[in-house]
Design a protein around this motif. Structure first.
Motif, PDB file in Angstrom:
ATOM      1  N   LEU A 184      -3.032 -12.680 -33.638  1.00 23.91           N
ATOM      2  CA  LEU A 184      -3.175 -12.101 -32.473  1.00 23.91           C
ATOM      3  C   LEU A 184      -4.352 -12.182 -31.931  1.00 23.91           C
ATOM      4  CD1 LEU A 184      -1.056  -8.944 -33.501  1.00 23.91           C
ATOM      5  CD2 LEU A 184      -0.273 -10.915 -32.331  1.00 23.91           C
ATOM      6  N   ASN A 188      -5.384 -12.007 -28.011  1.00 20.58           N
ATOM      7  CA  ASN A 188      -4.815 -10.852 -27.045  1.00 20.58           C
ATOM      8  C   ASN A 188      -6.038  -9.918 -27.016  1.00 20.58           C
ATOM      9  OD1 ASN A 188      -1.417 -10.243 -26.928  1.00 20.58           O
ATOM     10  ND2 ASN A 188      -2.182 -11.739 -28.825  1.00 20.58           N
ATOM     11  N   GLY A 240      -0.370  -5.861 -27.696  1.00 19.87           N
ATOM     12  CA  GLY A 240      -1.221  -6.738 -27.320  1.00 19.87           C
ATOM     13  C   GLY A 240      -1.203  -7.179 -25.672  1.00 19.87           C
ATOM     14  N   ASP A 241      -1.889  -7.261 -24.946  1.00 19.98           N
ATOM     15  CA  ASP A 241      -1.836  -7.549 -23.608  1.00 19.98           C
ATOM     16  C   ASP A 241      -0.708  -8.913 -23.293  1.00 19.98           C
ATOM     17  OD1 ASP A 241      -3.819  -9.528 -24.329  1.00 19.98           O
ATOM     18  OD2 ASP A 241      -4.906  -9.436 -22.394  1.00 19.98           O
ATOM     19  N   SER A 242      -0.704  -9.771 -24.203  1.00 20.78           N
ATOM     20  CA  SER A 242       0.131 -11.011 -24.035  1.00 20.78           C
ATOM     21  C   SER A 242       1.203 -10.693 -24.990  1.00 20.78           C
ATOM     22  CB  SER A 242      -0.641 -12.343 -24.501  1.00 20.78           C
ATOM     23  OG  SER A 242      -1.692 -12.501 -23.599  1.00 20.78           O
ATOM     24  N   VAL A 243       1.009 -10.391 -26.249  1.00 21.25           N
ATOM     25  CA  VAL A 243       2.230 -10.361 -27.034  1.00 21.25           C
ATOM     26  C   VAL A 243       2.991  -9.323 -26.830  1.00 21.25           C
ATOM     27  CG1 VAL A 243       1.282  -9.037 -29.153  1.00 21.25           C
ATOM     28  CG2 VAL A 243       2.813 -11.045 -29.393  1.00 21.25           C
TER      29      VAL A 243
END
Ligand code: HSE
Length: 428
Positions: A148, A151, A290-293
């Motif tokens: 991660l 992220n 996370g901001d993307s996941v």
């Protein structure tokens, strides 16, 4: 053939013996994966004579853990003796100073000395790995530090003490009191030598402090964690919470806010549909956002011979492969001291109290809450006798400060019997 990686194991309790067994059972597989043999050279523990479930007769022996850490025929020291200071710390420091890599399961050591040890390891160009220190067999350090790494982590949450989770779920399923289940847990050997480490939330808070450092690129700050154990949770709290659609968990939460880093290890209510609420017995769960996941959920055994030794061996094999990652995901000297958030993020709260069953009692409580700026979302009064009435209130979002003030003022109303209980409802 590439030279073997030579291990020295300090501590031959459950986890140490688990590591010995994996190395003995999977030698060829590990060598294939690591690209070189991984061998145990020497071991160290309190007693050489003790009966153990693995044969250690082929290995060198050291009575003194620090001497083990300095042995010339050891490349990697595995510290599994525990304790935040004393011989554990001395042997880890000695190993790093002697140019050896270190793998440890010691959350207390890292929660208190993680920054200094990380700087020491990185200055010496050595690895210091600690997958086994957090959530046993769940590879959460690897997930946060590697998988991660792209992220921005928004929040990390977890149920990371299996003993507390066992106690809370058993209180609910068997309808037993905290005291009875605590005694059961003791008999089953679930409790740490100092049970306060478990039920006081300290062990879980050690783990949370390490996850927070890794997640938010900050220095480990165990002392900033708001800490509350599970000793005040009554069986009827668990039942009442369930009645309102929640489960009670000892939940660790770390999140970076505009007000600073918020770190809490407290009993919380979580909605019963969330995987955290469905976690039974001694299992652990870590939730990372996370901001993307988005949100990911990792679940598995948080302790025990196989799971914890599995985590140790993951680190050992990475080191055998030549991986040298910064201890907390970025160079230790670049880690910042995150200012602790003075006020925690607003939340709904579960308030449980017993009121004198007389006219106006409920009105007094409602008025007090209103005057403190706390709005009531739901309320239930349960079966009561002539004199007293158990009342459960779920508030709208309120700050922990407002809740603290209200709880402190409740006895002054003259209608509250005994200690009221306030538990945060975590938005998951
Ligand atoms: N006592 C811990 C637990 C395991 O119950 O989860 C070691 O951290």
């Amino acid at each position: 053939m590439t030279s073997p990686l030579r291990l020295g194991i300090i501590g031959l309790g459950t986890v140490g013996i688990g590591v010995v067994k994996i190395v003995q059972r999977h030698g060829a597989m590990i060598a294939a994966r690591a690209g070189r043999p991984v061998e145990i050279t020497a071991v160290s523990a309190r007693s050489r004579q003790k009966n153990r479930s693995a044969d250690i007769s082929a290995y060198g022996w050291e009575d003194d853990p620090v001497a083990m850490a300095r042995r010339e025929d050891v490349d990697l020291v595995i510290e599994l003796m525990g304790g935040e200071d004393g011989p554990a710390k001395a042997s880890v420091e000695a190993a790093l100073d002697a140019g050896k890599d270190v793998v440890t399961a010691n959350k207390a050591l890292l929660a208190h000395h993680g920054q200094a040890l990380a700087e020491r390891a990185e200055a010496a160009g050595r690895a210091l790995r600690f997958e086994a220190a957090v959530a046993g067999g769940i590879p959460v350090i690897k997930a946060l530090g590697e998988g991660l790494a792209g992220n921005e982590v928004l929040r990390v949450m977890g149920v990371m003490n299996g003993t507390c989770n066992y106690i809370l779920t058993r209180m609910e399923s068997a309808g037993l009191s905290y005291e009875t289940v605590f005694e059961e847990a003791r008999q089953l050997g679930f409790l740490e030598a100092d049970p306060e480490l478990d039920v006081g939330g300290i062990d879980a808070a050690h783990k949370l402090s390490l996850l927070a450092a890794l997640a938010f690129g900050c220095r480990v700050d165990f002392d900033a964690i708001e800490l509350q154990g599970i000793g005040a949770i009554a069986t009827h709290d668990i039942r009442l919470a369930r009645d309102m659609g929640y489960a009670i968990k000892l939940l660790g939460v770390a999140q970076m806010t505009g007000r600073g880093l918020e770190q809490r290890m407290t009993p919380c209510l979580v909605p019963e549909h969330h995987p955290l609420a469905q976690l039974d017995g001694g299992t652990n769960m870590v939730v990372i956002e996370g901001d993307s996941v988005g949100q990911i959920v990792l679940r598995g055994a948080g302790a025990g011979e196989g799971p914890t030794a599995s985590a140790v061996m993951g680190d050992v094999i990475d080191i055998a492969r030549g991986m040298r990652l910064p201890v907390f995901g970025q160079p230790a000297t670049s880690l910042v001291a995150a200012p602790p958030a003075a006020v925690s993020t607003g939340a709904q709260w579960y308030l449980r109290m017993v009121l004198l069953d007389k006219p106006g009692a409920l009105a007094k409580v409602a008025t007090l809450l209103g005057e403190t700026g706390i709005s009531i979302d739901r309320m239930r009064q349960y079966g009561h006798d002539d004199a007293q009435a158990p009342v459960l209130i779920v508030t709208h979002k309120a700050s922990s400060d407002d809740i603290r003030h209200a709880m402190a003022a409740l006895p002054g109303t003259g209608v509250v019997v005994g200690e009221p209980v306030a538990l945060r409802i975590e938005e998951v």
